[in-house]
Design a protein around this motif. Structure first.
Motif, PDB file in Angstrom:
ATOM      1  N   MET A 189      -6.902   4.975  -6.557  1.00 19.26           N
ATOM      2  CA  MET A 189      -6.433   3.961  -5.964  1.00 19.26           C
ATOM      3  C   MET A 189      -5.647   3.957  -4.546  1.00 19.26           C
ATOM      4  SD  MET A 189      -6.298   1.984  -8.883  1.00 19.26           S
ATOM      5  CE  MET A 189      -5.116   0.711  -8.633  1.00 19.26           C
TER       6      MET A 189
ATOM      7  N   TRP B 123       6.948   1.096  -0.222  1.00 21.68           N
ATOM      8  CA  TRP B 123       6.164   1.557  -1.452  1.00 21.68           C
ATOM      9  C   TRP B 123       6.744   3.217  -1.861  1.00 21.68           C
ATOM     10  CZ3 TRP B 123       3.298   2.286  -5.461  1.00 21.68           C
ATOM     11  CH2 TRP B 123       2.330   3.133  -5.359  1.00 21.68           C
TER      12      TRP B 123
ATOM     13  N   ALA C 141       5.670   5.984  -3.763  1.00 25.21           N
ATOM     14  CA  ALA C 141       4.239   6.431  -4.645  1.00 25.21           C
ATOM     15  C   ALA C 141       4.454   7.374  -6.049  1.00 25.21           C
ATOM     16  CB  ALA C 141       3.819   7.342  -3.676  1.00 25.21           C
ATOM     17  N   GLN C 142       5.763   7.901  -6.092  1.00 20.74           N
ATOM     18  CA  GLN C 142       6.112   8.576  -7.242  1.00 20.74           C
ATOM     19  C   GLN C 142       6.689   7.662  -8.475  1.00 20.74           C
ATOM     20  OE1 GLN C 142       5.459  11.676  -7.965  1.00 20.74           O
ATOM     21  NE2 GLN C 142       4.660  11.757  -5.913  1.00 20.74           N
TER      22      GLN C 142
ATOM     23  N   THR D  91      -3.146   8.649  -5.496  1.00 25.44           N
ATOM     24  CA  THR D  91      -2.764   7.812  -6.753  1.00 25.44           C
ATOM     25  C   THR D  91      -3.997   7.459  -7.510  1.00 25.44           C
ATOM     26  OG1 THR D  91      -1.074   6.876  -5.227  1.00 25.44           O
ATOM     27  CG2 THR D  91      -1.479   5.769  -7.410  1.00 25.44           C
TER      28      THR D  91
ATOM     29  N   LEU E  32       5.912   4.609  -8.390  1.00 25.37           N
ATOM     30  CA  LEU E  32       4.586   3.402  -8.246  1.00 25.37           C
ATOM     31  C   LEU E  32       5.314   2.076  -8.448  1.00 25.37           C
ATOM     32  CD1 LEU E  32       2.420   4.903 -11.007  1.00 25.37           C
ATOM     33  CD2 LEU E  32       1.946   4.881  -8.806  1.00 25.37           C
TER      34      LEU E  32
ATOM     35  N   GLY F  93       2.408  -0.060  -9.646  1.00 25.03           N
ATOM     36  CA  GLY F  93       1.277   0.373  -9.149  1.00 25.03           C
ATOM     37  C   GLY F  93       0.823   0.324  -7.787  1.00 25.03           C
ATOM     38  N   ALA F  94      -0.383   1.181  -7.534  1.00 25.89           N
ATOM     39  CA  ALA F  94      -0.564   1.476  -6.109  1.00 25.89           C
ATOM     40  C   ALA F  94      -1.091  -0.009  -5.392  1.00 25.89           C
ATOM     41  CB  ALA F  94      -1.676   2.514  -6.192  1.00 25.89           C
ATOM     42  N   PRO F  95      -0.724  -0.163  -4.279  1.00 22.11           N
ATOM     43  CA  PRO F  95      -1.262  -1.210  -3.418  1.00 22.11           C
ATOM     44  C   PRO F  95      -2.735  -1.115  -3.156  1.00 22.11           C
ATOM     45  CG  PRO F  95       0.120   0.124  -1.980  1.00 22.11           C
ATOM     46  CD  PRO F  95       0.165   0.669  -3.415  1.00 22.11           C
ATOM     47  N   PRO F  96      -3.571  -2.080  -2.835  1.00 29.04           N
ATOM     48  CA  PRO F  96      -4.731  -1.854  -2.478  1.00 29.04           C
ATOM     49  C   PRO F  96      -4.823  -0.960  -1.088  1.00 29.04           C
ATOM     50  CG  PRO F  96      -4.544  -4.188  -2.848  1.00 29.04           C
ATOM     51  CD  PRO F  96      -3.378  -3.488  -2.861  1.00 29.04           C
ATOM     52  N   GLN F  97      -6.087  -0.337  -0.904  1.00 30.34           N
ATOM     53  CA  GLN F  97      -5.743   0.926   0.312  1.00 30.34           C
ATOM     54  C   GLN F  97      -5.603   0.385   1.410  1.00 30.34           C
ATOM     55  OE1 GLN F  97      -5.750   4.090  -0.558  1.00 30.34           O
ATOM     56  NE2 GLN F  97      -5.443   4.644   1.780  1.00 30.34           N
TER      57      GLN F  97
ATOM     58  N   GLU G 217      -1.152   4.929 -14.376  1.00 29.40           N
ATOM     59  CA  GLU G 217      -1.361   5.380 -12.966  1.00 29.40           C
ATOM     60  C   GLU G 217      -0.358   5.997 -12.475  1.00 29.40           C
ATOM     61  OE1 GLU G 217      -2.073   1.180 -11.400  1.00 29.40           O
ATOM     62  OE2 GLU G 217      -1.197   2.421  -9.558  1.00 29.40           O
ATOM     63  N   ALA G 218      -0.719   6.910 -11.786  1.00 30.87           N
ATOM     64  CA  ALA G 218       0.315   8.000 -11.281  1.00 30.87           C
ATOM     65  C   ALA G 218      -0.179   8.803 -10.076  1.00 30.87           C
ATOM     66  CB  ALA G 218       0.454   9.077 -12.224  1.00 30.87           C
ATOM     67  N   THR G 219       0.666   8.882  -9.031  1.00 28.50           N
ATOM     68  CA  THR G 219       0.545   9.851  -7.899  1.00 28.50           C
ATOM     69  C   THR G 219       0.601  11.144  -8.204  1.00 28.50           C
ATOM     70  OG1 THR G 219       1.624   7.853  -6.698  1.00 28.50           O
ATOM     71  CG2 THR G 219       1.222   9.893  -5.321  1.00 28.50           C
TER      72      THR G 219
END
Lengths: 674, 147
Positions: free
Chosen positions: A607, B63, B65-66, A617, B68, B87-91, A526-528
């Motif tokens: 995501m 959060w 983002a880079q 992401t 995660l 990991g990304a949180p739900p939108q 997973e990545a942004t």
């Protein structure tokens, strides 16, 4: 207006099916067999009436008649037509109506096809199906009435659950599931008919019920695969099976039905396992009702229990009635069912079938206990627990790996008995394939014992089954001088029941290989990413191009466009993972994009994103061999079709068997060991 | 004689099976707890798999983002549990929302989540005026219309 018409049709249908079910035993006991026409008439009338109600519901949905309670609950003017129509099965009441319609269809088909058959089997089977229809009819005019008038009439509705309107597989998976689930009523009805008419001792009922079970089994298997596919395409986690109660509910009757399809062969060939086979019919039916109870009662929280309601007690009561009455019936007729037959030698096909049934039952019980354990723990110990995936995996995978192995053993062994030398001669060749597959798996990086065994046994079973084709084709070529292709077609055509089974085995092996490979060799990252950035997973590289948005009538779509890069960084394709925002829900519905090839899938899920499109992401998953699972499902259905439409050995016993049929069958069937 | 063997063998198989089944269940059971209940377990609650349910404490979400790296606090009114997730949180992840996190408490007292689920009810309703969740993606739709 539509609602009233449909509701009245359902009321009349309940009266009709109760009358038809009551008149059948009276007609038989009093010797007035002409009264049976009333029972059969009730079956057809019920089909007509429930069809009227179902069509009325579809019409109400399509013309947005929000005065009908079900339409007010799941309809919406902005929903596309396809999803409006299929919301017939999107929530509780509609799905019960659809269930009743499928049941009425099956009952009408059974009576239509078999009403000329002498004896009391078909009348009692019709009676049983009418009794089951009465249960669903009562639900429909009572606690699960979809046609309650709504006043004042709302101008618009919320539309179906957003998850259910996001993928076209929702038009495929539920009907298949219902055709499978409800179809299992037919073998159950034949089982009850066989007990009550004291025909359980003859193999006739088994041949009849086996065909119907095969149809239901194929539908259910296809439904399970389609459901796996749907969750893979819609839920966005890149998986297809999570041991969720709803998934388990569909798996349980499939397991007992599979056991039945094997044990019924032992019954026909060796006169064994009669009571067991009967019980598997009953258990399969009860498990379909039980599964409906689990998913429709709201008793277990599940990620996709789409409906909740308080009709759970009706289902529990119905299950209790079915279990008690079949127990009483079996106990009262036990002397007609029991048979004394001895097991053949240890190395025989029936031994393998016994083991197959043992493992299938063990898997079924494990899944059942694991699914119910949270309920038991909360009732007894007052704690809220869930049974995690590790339990199901650890408990069922060994048994399933063993079942794959048996798939390679069974076809190679003859009925009755054989010598150990002969058994060795037949069982050793596939070991080479097993070793090759095992080594490939280890070289590819598989480490777990069961994972390696799974690959090895798939190889074993594949060769074990393909050997049957090989031996049969060779025999035909020798006997008739046919080409390989002709020999194969005639071989399968002449022994459809056997080879249908072997084709289904090959389908199962495709599924097993897909599952083993994707669970062993899956890689994800997973990545942004900002536009222009790349991400590489297991040798596959994607590059974010841009993040975009679009308005559609019923939803807003946010997507990321990504280039798929080949070896020399050339663009070899694009992939568009999206996120759909429906008006009625705060939650976006993930819409991953999948790029499939024979080697596997590149699976990308969006995501999160920055609202100005500055970054996205993404989760990128590389899943080897996943498309093989879906393909395997098709092969299984093909096998079931071949096995179902077997030739007229029973139906036209006087017709002479074409010589090439028996010639091809003999060397394979008995082997050199006898 | 043969019958006795079959019966005896069957009994042994069923016994072994039942033993495996319930042993496996005890080991793989995941408790469903609120922060308060988890904290009450003290050291016993460390390292065991748990499903933690509660609300996201307002203002606690961080959060990156880079990297995660997602950190927030789950509260049930009576107790608070810091959570770390990768990991990304739900939108639509936001303050005050109901969540279920799967994972276990690490030695530092931080709940290491392996899975984050947003709790939403089965009831779907049309949003009332003014509460539409469109702001998050409105700008994106206005800016770009070409996929």
């Amino acid at each position: 207006m539509i609602g009233l018409l449909a509701h009245n049709a359902l009321l009349v249908s309940v009266a009709t099916v109760v009358f038809g079910a009551v008149i059948a035993p009276i007609a038989i006991r009093t010797g007035r067999r002409e009264w049976l026409q009333l029972t059969y008439g009730a079956v057809y009338t019920n089909f007509l009436l429930v069809t009227i109600a179902t069509v009325a519901m579809v019409v109400a949905l399509v013309i947005h008649d929000f005065s009908v309670s079900y339409v007010a609950a799941v309809g919406s003017r902005s929903t596309p037509l396809l999803f409006t129509i299929i919301s017939l099965w999107g929530a509780l009441e509609g799905s019960i109506l659809f269930w009743a319609w499928v049941l009425a269809l099956y009952a009408a088909a059974v009576v239509w096809l078999h009403h000329r058959r002498p004896g009391n089997l078909v009348p009692y089977a019709a009676m049983t199906m009418l009794a089951v229809a009465a249960f669903f009819g009562i639900l429909l005019v009572g606690p699960a009435d979809p046609f309650v008038p709504v006043f004042p009439v709302p101008s618009d509705g919320p539309g179906p659950n957003t998850l259910l309107q996001n993928h076209v597989l929702m038009a495929v998976h539920p009907p298949l599931l219902y055709l499978g689930y409800v179809g299992m009523t037919v073998p159950f009805a034949f089982a009850v008919g066989a007990i009550v008419s004291r025909e359980a001792n003859s193999n006739d009922w088994a041949i009849l019920s086996r065909r119907w079970m095969l149809a239901a089994w194929a539908f259910l298997g296809a439904a399970i695969i389609a459901g796996m596919w749907w969750s893979y395409e819609v839920l966005g986690w890149g998986g297809y099976w999570a041991w969720d109660p709803v998934e388990n509910a569909s798996f349980l009757p499939w397991l007992t039905a599979t056991a039945y399809l094997h044990s019924v062969m032992v019954q026909e060939r060796r006169n064994m396992l009669r009571l067991w086979t009967l019980n598997l019919c009953v258990a399969t039916f009860v498990l379909t009702i039980f599964g409906t109870f689990l998913t429709r009662s709201g008793i277990l929280s599940s990620v996709h229990a789409f409906t909740t309601g308080n009709i759970g007690y009706f289902f529990l009561a119905f299950i209790a009635i079915v279990l008690v009455s079949t127990l009483v019936l079996v106990a009262g007729n036990s002397e007609h069912i029991r048979t004394r037959a001895n097991l053949g030698g240890a190395a025989s096909r029936e031994t393998v079938f016994l083991l197959n049934n043992l493992f299938l039952t063990a898997v079924m019980l494990t899944v059942l206990v694991g699914t119910l354990y949270p309920l038991i723990a909360e009732a007894i110990r007052g704690v809220k627990v869930s049974v995690g995936e590790p339990f199901f995996n650890r408990m069922t995978i060994p048994a399933m790996v063993a079942l794959i192995f048996l798939m390679g053993v069974g076809p190679a062994l003859p009925w009755g008995s054989t010598t150990w030398t002969e058994a060795r001669r037949r069982l050793l060749p596939p070991l080479i394939a097993a070793a090759v597959m095992g080594v490939i798996a280890v070289l590819a990086g598989a480490r777990g014992v069961y994972s390696i065994l799974a690959f090895a046994f798939v190889g074993y079973a594949a060769v074990g089954n393909l050997r049957e084709y090989w031996v049969g084709m060779k025999a035909r070529r020798r006997a008739h001088g046919e080409g390989w292709g002709t020999a194969l077609v005639r071989l399968i055509g002449g022994n459809r029941r056997r080879y249908g089974g072997y084709v289904a085995h090959i389908g199962i092996l495709f599924v097993a290989l897909g599952v083993a490979a994707s669970s062993t060799f899956r890689s994800e990252r997973e990545a942004t990413l900002v536009p222009g950035q790349t991400l590489t997973v297991a040798g596959q590289t994607v590059r974010l191009k841009n993040v975009w948005g679009r308005e559609e009538p019923q939803r807003s779509v946010i997507g990321a466009t990504m280039d798929v890069l080949g070896r020399d960084s050339a663009v070899i394709g694009t992939i568009h993972p999206r996120m759909n925002f429906y008006r009625v829900s705060d939650e976006p519905v993930p819409t991953p994009d999948v790029r499939s090839s024979i080697k596997g899938d590149l699976y990308v899920n969006l995501m999160a994103f920055e609202s100005n499109g500055a970054n996205a992401t993404v989760k990128v998953i590389v899943e080897p061999l996943v498309p093989w699972i879906w393909f395997g499902g098709l092969v299984i259905v093909l096998g079931a079709l071949i096995g179902m439409f077997h030739g007229g050995r029973r139906r036209t016993p006087s017709a002479p068997t074409p010589p090439e049929q028996s010639a091809a069958e003999e060397p394979v069937l008995t082997g050199a060991g006898e | 004689m043969k019958r006795a063997w079959v019966l005896g063998g069957g009994a042994v198989i069923i016994g072994v099976f039942a033993w495996l089944l319930f042993g496996g269940l005890e080991k793989n059971m995941v408790f469903f707890l609120t922060p308060q209940e988890l904290l009450a377990k003290g050291t016993e609650g460390v390292g065991v798999p748990v499903r933690l349910g509660g609300q996201v404490k307002p203002g606690s979400v961080k959060w990156d983002a880079q990297a995660l790296d997602l950190r927030f606090t789950v509260t049930d009114g009576g107790g608070e549990m810091p959570v770390r997730s990768t990991g990304a949180p739900p939108q639509m992840f936001r303050d005050g929302m109901g969540v279920i996190v799967e994972g276990r408490v690490g030695t530092g007292g931080v709940f290491e989540a392996s899975n984050l689920m947003v709790k939403h009810s089965n009831e779907y309703r049309a949003p009332k005026p003014g509460e539409e969740a469109h702001e998050k993606y409105r700008t994106l739709i206005q800016q770009s219309s070409t996929p």
